[in-house]
Design an enzyme around this catalytic site. Structure first.
Site, PDB file in Angstrom:
ATOM      1  N   HIS A 297      -1.830  -6.382   1.222  1.00 41.64           N
ATOM      2  CA  HIS A 297      -3.081  -7.101   0.991  1.00 41.64           C
ATOM      3  C   HIS A 297      -2.757  -8.379   0.227  1.00 41.64           C
ATOM      4  CE1 HIS A 297      -7.213  -7.937  -0.301  1.00 41.64           C
ATOM      5  NE2 HIS A 297      -6.735  -8.056  -1.531  1.00 41.64           N
TER       6      HIS A 297
ATOM      7  N   LYS B 227       0.815  -1.218   0.000  1.00 46.87           N
ATOM      8  CA  LYS B 227       0.000   0.000   0.000  1.00 46.87           C
ATOM      9  C   LYS B 227       0.850   1.271   0.000  1.00 46.87           C
ATOM     10  CE  LYS B 227      -3.921  -2.343   2.147  1.00 46.87           C
ATOM     11  NZ  LYS B 227      -4.913  -2.363   3.249  1.00 46.87           N
TER      12      LYS B 227
ATOM     13  N   ASN C  24      -2.571  -1.041   6.772  1.00 46.07           N
ATOM     14  CA  ASN C  24      -1.930  -2.250   7.302  1.00 46.07           C
ATOM     15  C   ASN C  24      -0.884  -2.821   6.351  1.00 46.07           C
ATOM     16  OD1 ASN C  24      -3.637  -3.215   5.342  1.00 46.07           O
ATOM     17  ND2 ASN C  24      -4.750  -4.636   6.672  1.00 46.07           N
TER      18      ASN C  24
ATOM     19  N   ARG D  95      -0.859 -15.314   2.965  1.00 53.23           N
ATOM     20  CA  ARG D  95      -1.758 -14.862   4.042  1.00 53.23           C
ATOM     21  C   ARG D  95      -1.073 -15.037   5.405  1.00 53.23           C
ATOM     22  NH1 ARG D  95      -6.082 -11.866   2.724  1.00 53.23           N
ATOM     23  NH2 ARG D  95      -7.193 -12.660   4.539  1.00 53.23           N
TER      24      ARG D  95
ATOM     25  N   PHE E 206     -17.356   0.828   4.825  1.00 53.22           N
ATOM     26  CA  PHE E 206     -16.010   1.369   5.020  1.00 53.22           C
ATOM     27  C   PHE E 206     -15.176   1.397   3.736  1.00 53.22           C
ATOM     28  CE2 PHE E 206     -15.798  -3.196   5.893  1.00 53.22           C
ATOM     29  CZ  PHE E 206     -14.736  -3.603   5.096  1.00 53.22           C
TER      30      PHE E 206
END
Length: 548
Positions: A521, A413, A518, A488, A460
């Protein structure tokens, strides 16, 4: 011709001469009586510094000589400005005519010279990488090391400093930083080998459009030993996809930048093999064997528990096919869980063979009584309870079969810094992933919908879009066996605070700031991964190798 770097006023005149030489060479090629002398006489351009010859170019190749002159002049300017120290060149010695005529090799040992090649993002995203690398190998060059990464703006400006004054350079920089590049360290291989066959590229034909297609064979063949990678790349019309650096000082600098462990890596022959603990051994002594494997310097890259089918068992036990106990062996091999491993070590194949010993306990007791075959012998069967690949070729086939690669989508991100990106790349590599596609992009709402389609109707989601609009994200295709679950696991819980408690070594625990910021992804299912990859990398869609 000897060109001294201090005689810069004569360079332009020299290039005019070169242009004429190339024209004369083209005309001479059409004269029948000169045919026997083709490739046996050609101009040699030597470049000297303080009386020492530091570079040599064979043949009237004006673009290559021009590039060499520009590189040396730019280097001289930097030295004069105090921006760099004068490199310590390896002097190129000229063999005398007698030595050349007799084909005798000089007994002098020279340090291996390398080039750096960068395959551009455009070529990577359109699937031309394999073809370019194969052409380089076919020409007799050796790819000593390679890395895949998104170049930083600083790295692009440094590598391409020689063209920084060109009008379109500022438009060129973002093109080089918005996707995955391949960086290669290339040597000329064994100079004592005889010339090899080399194909001459057809300028009207293109590289194959995808990684999976086979290269077309061109009809014109000649024997050639290329002295310059740059020369070869230009003659093969690959320079729009691949850029070369051959200046010794710059090459050494970029090797240190992109391959800090290069010198130690080149002295090590790392090999990966497949090993297997048969059911009885896995059930009774698994931990003991794994401890020995690690103590012997092997790195366990992958492991999985598997119950073999009868066909798989027969393939892995074919050396026992003519033995009386073969049927009992197959029954034993299919009756319980085996442990398959992918191991990596310097000279791994031979070391594993010596470590486990012969195929049968009887032979092992005679030849290698200290081997694992004897140490872990079981009463159930008189065979070695450990299996290992018989060759490196067999190892790759077995690894592909028992550990089929899987693709997943990864996203870094905008809030992650460049330094943190590099650290995440290291974690990805250490976890055994291969980055097979990557591009940097500012995600619009339409593009974000392709990745987050499962949550785009959530309240959201507008906050997610706002976070993604803060700057460019890095979108990746990550490949390895069990990639989706392993990615993951590596990225950790959605909430970084929860990750710090439950998975402190995870990426989100280390680099995440909040649930929305965070850091990374990842796809959660095979279907989601395939669908997202297909949408985000439409130019070169890699099919997911594992369909199960």
């Amino acid at each position: 011709m000897i060109c001294n770097r201090r005689e810069k006023d004569h360079f332009s005149a020299g290039l005019d001469i070169l242009s004429g030489l190339e024209k004369d060479q083209a005309e001479a090629d059409s004269i029948v009586t000169l045919q026997p002398f083709r490739d046996k006489c050609e101009p040699i351009f030597l470049f000297s510094v303080n009386g020492k010859i530091v570079a040599k170019i064979n043949g009237a190749n004006a673009p290559l000589v021009n590039k060499k002159i520009v590189d040396l002049v730019n280097e001289e300017r930097k030295i004069a400005a105090g921006e760099m120290v004068r490199p310590q060149y390896n002097e190129i010695l000229l063999a005398d005519s007698d030595t050349e005529d007799t084909g005798e090799a000089s007994s002098e040992n020279f340090e291996q010279l390398y080039s750096i090649a960068i395959i551009k993002p455009e070529a990577v995203i359109t699937g031309k990488t394999v073809a370019i690398k194969q052409k380089i190998i076919n020409a007799g060059f050796v790819i000593e090391a390679e890395a895949k990464r998104v170049l930083t703006e600083e790295q692009v400006r440094d590598f391409y400093s020689r063209i920084a004054d060109q009008p379109d350079f500022e438009d060129f920089v973002p093109l080089m930083t918005n996707g995955l590049s391949y960086i290669l360290v290339i040597s000329q291989g064994n100079k004592q080998e005889p010339p090899w066959e080399e194909t001459v590229a057809n300028p009207e034909s293109e590289l194959e459009p995808s990684e999976g297609q086979h290269e077309m064979t061109t009809p014109t063949v000649m024997e050639k030993k290329w002295d310059s990678l740059q020369d070869y790349i230009e003659r093969q019309h690959l320079s729009q996809f691949c850029d070369i650096e051959e200046n010794i000082a710059n090459v050494n600098k970029f090797i240190d930048t992109f391959f800090p462990d290069f010198k130690s890596i080149t002295s090590i022959k790392l090999e990966r093999i497949m090993a297997l603990l048969r059911p009885d051994l896995f059930k009774k002594k698994k931990e003991d064997v794994l401890n020995i494997i690690q103590d012997e310097g092997f790195k366990i890259l992958m492991q999985r528990q598997i119950v073999l089918s009868e066909e798989e068992a027969q393939t892995l036990c074919k050396e026992y096919k003519n033995e009386d106990y073969f049927e009992n062996l197959i029954e034993n091999m299919t009756s319980g869980t085996s442990l398959a491993l992918v191991l990596l070590r310097d000279n791994g194949l031979q070391h594993w063979k010596k470590l486990i010993g012969p195929n049968t306990v009887e032979e092992a007791k005679e030849c290698l009584p200290e081997s694992l075959c004897v140490q872990f012998a079981m009463e159930s069967l008189p065979i070695n309870q450990l299996y290992g690949s018989v060759s490196l070729e067999a190892a790759e086939r077995e690894i592909q079969y028992f550990f089929p690669p899987q693709n997943t989508l990864g996203l870094i991100k905008p809030h992650v810094t460049q330094e943190q990106r590099e650290e995440i790349f290291d974690l990805i590599k250490e976890a055994g992933f291969e980055i097979t596609q990557m591009k940097e992009m500012l995600l619009t709402e339409d593009q974000a919908d392709k990745i987050y389609f499962k949550i785009k109707k959530k309240d959201f989601y507008k906050d997610v879009l706002e976070i993604l609009s803060e700057g460019p994200s890095l979108v990746m295709v990550l490949t390895k066996w069990n990639a989706i679950a392993d990615w993951r696991r590596l990225i950790g819980p959605v909430d970084p605070d929860e990750g710090k408690l439950l998975s402190p070594d995870s990426i989100r625990a280390k680099y995440g700031k909040s649930v929305l910021r965070n850091a990374v992804h990842g796809s959660s299912t095979v279907h989601e991964a395939m669908e997202t990859i297909n949408k985000m990398f439409e130019e070169a869609v890699p099919e997911n190798p594992e369909q199960n």
